[in-house]
Design a protein around this motif. Structure first.
Motif, PDB file in Angstrom:
ATOM      1  N   MET A 141       0.837  -1.209   0.000  1.00 19.91           N
ATOM      2  CA  MET A 141       0.000   0.000   0.000  1.00 19.91           C
ATOM      3  C   MET A 141       0.870   1.257   0.000  1.00 19.91           C
ATOM      4  O   MET A 141       0.569   2.220  -0.714  1.00 19.91           O
ATOM      5  N   SER A 142       1.924   1.243   0.773  1.00 19.30           N
ATOM      6  CA  SER A 142       2.830   2.400   0.822  1.00 19.30           C
ATOM      7  C   SER A 142       3.488   2.627  -0.534  1.00 19.30           C
ATOM      8  O   SER A 142       3.563   3.763  -1.013  1.00 19.30           O
ATOM      9  N   ILE A 143       3.955   1.556  -1.148  1.00 19.28           N
ATOM     10  CA  ILE A 143       4.596   1.673  -2.461  1.00 19.28           C
ATOM     11  C   ILE A 143       3.591   2.143  -3.508  1.00 19.28           C
ATOM     12  O   ILE A 143       3.903   3.008  -4.334  1.00 19.28           O
ATOM     13  N   ALA A 144       2.363   1.606  -3.458  1.00 18.85           N
ATOM     14  CA  ALA A 144       1.326   2.047  -4.401  1.00 18.85           C
ATOM     15  C   ALA A 144       1.006   3.525  -4.201  1.00 18.85           C
ATOM     16  O   ALA A 144       0.827   4.269  -5.171  1.00 18.85           O
ATOM     17  N   SER A 145       0.964   3.965  -2.951  1.00 15.27           N
ATOM     18  CA  SER A 145       0.700   5.377  -2.650  1.00 15.27           C
ATOM     19  C   SER A 145       1.831   6.260  -3.180  1.00 15.27           C
ATOM     20  O   SER A 145       1.584   7.317  -3.775  1.00 15.27           O
ATOM     21  N   ILE A 146       3.060   5.833  -2.969  1.00 21.01           N
ATOM     22  CA  ILE A 146       4.211   6.590  -3.480  1.00 21.01           C
ATOM     23  C   ILE A 146       4.182   6.637  -5.011  1.00 21.01           C
ATOM     24  O   ILE A 146       4.411   7.695  -5.607  1.00 21.01           O
ATOM     25  N   ASP A 147       3.874   5.493  -5.640  1.00 25.90           N
ATOM     26  CA  ASP A 147       3.804   5.453  -7.108  1.00 25.90           C
ATOM     27  C   ASP A 147       2.697   6.364  -7.636  1.00 25.90           C
ATOM     28  O   ASP A 147       2.879   7.053  -8.645  1.00 25.90           O
ATOM     29  N   ALA A 148       1.532   6.372  -6.956  1.00 29.93           N
ATOM     30  CA  ALA A 148       0.427   7.234  -7.384  1.00 29.93           C
ATOM     31  C   ALA A 148       0.814   8.705  -7.236  1.00 29.93           C
ATOM     32  O   ALA A 148       0.523   9.524  -8.124  1.00 29.93           O
ATOM     33  N   THR A 149       1.476   9.034  -6.135  1.00 32.22           N
ATOM     34  CA  THR A 149       1.928  10.411  -5.932  1.00 32.22           C
ATOM     35  C   THR A 149       2.935  10.803  -6.999  1.00 32.22           C
ATOM     36  O   THR A 149       2.862  11.902  -7.565  1.00 32.22           O
ATOM     37  N   LYS A 150       3.847   9.907  -7.311  1.00 34.94           N
ATOM     38  CA  LYS A 150       4.848  10.173  -8.350  1.00 34.94           C
ATOM     39  C   LYS A 150       4.154  10.394  -9.694  1.00 34.94           C
ATOM     40  O   LYS A 150       4.508  11.314 -10.440  1.00 34.94           O
ATOM     41  N   GLN A 151       3.160   9.574 -10.006  1.00 37.44           N
ATOM     42  CA  GLN A 151       2.440   9.725 -11.274  1.00 37.44           C
ATOM     43  C   GLN A 151       1.681  11.050 -11.313  1.00 37.44           C
ATOM     44  O   GLN A 151       1.658  11.726 -12.346  1.00 37.44           O
ATOM     45  N   ASN A 152       1.082  11.445 -10.194  1.00 37.20           N
ATOM     46  CA  ASN A 152       0.373  12.726 -10.140  1.00 37.20           C
ATOM     47  C   ASN A 152       1.336  13.891 -10.365  1.00 37.20           C
ATOM     48  O   ASN A 152       1.015  14.836 -11.103  1.00 37.20           O
ATOM     49  N   ILE A 153       2.492  13.828  -9.749  1.00 37.24           N
ATOM     50  CA  ILE A 153       3.484  14.891  -9.937  1.00 37.24           C
ATOM     51  C   ILE A 153       3.980  14.892 -11.377  1.00 37.24           C
ATOM     52  O   ILE A 153       4.140  15.957 -11.982  1.00 37.24           O
ATOM     53  N   HIS A 154       4.184  13.699 -11.946  1.00 38.42           N
ATOM     54  CA  HIS A 154       4.620  13.604 -13.343  1.00 38.42           C
ATOM     55  C   HIS A 154       3.568  14.214 -14.277  1.00 38.42           C
ATOM     56  O   HIS A 154       3.911  14.973 -15.197  1.00 38.42           O
ATOM     57  N   THR A 155       2.304  13.887 -14.021  1.00 40.49           N
ATOM     58  CA  THR A 155       1.222  14.442 -14.837  1.00 40.49           C
ATOM     59  C   THR A 155       1.173  15.954 -14.702  1.00 40.49           C
ATOM     60  O   THR A 155       1.045  16.672 -15.708  1.00 40.49           O
ATOM     61  N   TRP A 156       1.277  16.465 -13.489  1.00 42.71           N
ATOM     62  CA  TRP A 156       1.294  17.911 -13.273  1.00 42.71           C
ATOM     63  C   TRP A 156       2.467  18.538 -14.013  1.00 42.71           C
ATOM     64  O   TRP A 156       2.314  19.581 -14.664  1.00 42.71           O
ATOM     65  N   ASN A 157       3.623  17.907 -13.949  1.00 41.04           N
ATOM     66  CA  ASN A 157       4.810  18.416 -14.629  1.00 41.04           C
ATOM     67  C   ASN A 157       4.610  18.437 -16.148  1.00 41.04           C
ATOM     68  O   ASN A 157       4.991  19.403 -16.816  1.00 41.04           O
ATOM     69  N   GLU A 158       4.013  17.381 -16.677  1.00 40.57           N
ATOM     70  CA  GLU A 158       3.747  17.315 -18.118  1.00 40.57           C
ATOM     71  C   GLU A 158       2.772  18.422 -18.553  1.00 40.57           C
ATOM     72  O   GLU A 158       2.889  18.969 -19.646  1.00 40.57           O
ATOM     73  N   ASN A 159       1.812  18.724 -17.697  1.00 41.43           N
ATOM     74  CA  ASN A 159       0.788  19.710 -18.047  1.00 41.43           C
ATOM     75  C   ASN A 159       1.183  21.141 -17.693  1.00 41.43           C
ATOM     76  O   ASN A 159       0.444  22.069 -18.001  1.00 41.43           O
ATOM     77  N   SER A 160       2.323  21.316 -17.058  1.00 44.92           N
ATOM     78  CA  SER A 160       2.706  22.659 -16.615  1.00 44.92           C
ATOM     79  C   SER A 160       2.866  23.632 -17.791  1.00 44.92           C
ATOM     80  O   SER A 160       2.561  24.815 -17.659  1.00 44.92           O
ATOM     81  N   LYS A 161       3.314  23.135 -18.946  1.00 48.24           N
ATOM     82  CA  LYS A 161       3.440  24.021 -20.118  1.00 48.24           C
ATOM     83  C   LYS A 161       2.072  24.534 -20.549  1.00 48.24           C
ATOM     84  O   LYS A 161       1.939  25.693 -20.935  1.00 48.24           O
ATOM     85  N   SER A 162       1.069  23.671 -20.461  1.00 50.20           N
ATOM     86  CA  SER A 162      -0.293  24.113 -20.796  1.00 50.20           C
ATOM     87  C   SER A 162      -0.761  25.175 -19.821  1.00 50.20           C
ATOM     88  O   SER A 162      -1.388  26.164 -20.216  1.00 50.20           O
ATOM     89  N   PHE A 163      -0.457  24.981 -18.527  1.00 48.69           N
ATOM     90  CA  PHE A 163      -0.829  25.977 -17.524  1.00 48.69           C
ATOM     91  C   PHE A 163      -0.142  27.308 -17.809  1.00 48.69           C
ATOM     92  O   PHE A 163      -0.754  28.373 -17.693  1.00 48.69           O
ATOM     93  N   VAL A 164       1.123  27.252 -18.190  1.00 52.08           N
ATOM     94  CA  VAL A 164       1.866  28.469 -18.505  1.00 52.08           C
ATOM     95  C   VAL A 164       1.228  29.163 -19.704  1.00 52.08           C
ATOM     96  O   VAL A 164       1.054  30.390 -19.705  1.00 52.08           O
ATOM     97  N   ASN A 165       0.884  28.406 -20.728  1.00 55.14           N
ATOM     98  CA  ASN A 165       0.257  28.996 -21.921  1.00 55.14           C
ATOM     99  C   ASN A 165      -1.098  29.614 -21.600  1.00 55.14           C
ATOM    100  O   ASN A 165      -1.433  30.690 -22.104  1.00 55.14           O
ATOM    101  N   ILE A 166      -1.870  28.954 -20.760  1.00 61.00           N
ATOM    102  CA  ILE A 166      -3.167  29.511 -20.361  1.00 61.00           C
ATOM    103  C   ILE A 166      -2.957  30.818 -19.590  1.00 61.00           C
ATOM    104  O   ILE A 166      -3.617  31.824 -19.864  1.00 61.00           O
TER     105      ILE A 166
END
Length: 140
Positions: free
Chosen positions: A99-124
């Motif tokens: 559960m801890s590893i899954a939680s860490i992986d989910a958090t990492k994926q959320n941060i990765h997704t946010w990082n990927e979308n940050s250029k869109s946020f900047v453009n907006i």
């Protein structure tokens, strides 16, 4: 002169600020492997200390029982109960770890997704800024 001053070829605040931020995060990225190794070593040392303490306690109790003549034989039902308890504790620990590893992986994926979308946020945000500033710019 510091490294930051040497790398900045522009005099405006945004270039200096950008160079400082780049330098800061570069320094953090370099320290991650050292931090990871230190945390791993600490956890291993902690587990080893508890293992040693547990083994010492068992040895002292065994020696005391032997020297005083206390019988330490257990009925089969008690042995079975202890083995079952240990198995359930191990299963619980494994579930907790997963559960801890899954939680860490989910958090990492959320941060990765946010990082990927940050250029869109900047453009907006840039589009919003342009629409707010446009009425104040003189038309030529």
């Amino acid at each position: 002169m510091s490294k930051i001053e040497n790398t900045s070829s522009h005099k405006d605040i945004y270039s200096v600020w950008s160079d400082s931020v780049d330098n800061f995060y570069s320094n953090i990225e370099k320290s991650i492997p050292q931090f990871h190794q230190a945390a791993t070593n600490l956890l291993q040392e902690y587990v080893q200390a508890w293992n040693n303490a547990s083994s010492s306690i068992i040895d002292i109790h065994r020696e005391f029982a032997t020297k005083t003549g206390i019988k330490s034989n257990l009925p089969e039902s008690s042995i079975s109960m202890m083995n079952d308890s240990t198995e359930k504790i191990n299963r619980s620990f494994n579930v907790q770890s997963k559960m801890s590893i899954a939680s860490i992986d989910a958090t990492k994926q959320n941060i990765h997704t946010w990082n990927e979308n940050s250029k869109s946020f900047v453009n907006i945000n840039k589009s919003i800024m342009d629409s707010l500033v446009l009425p104040f710019n003189p038309k030529i």
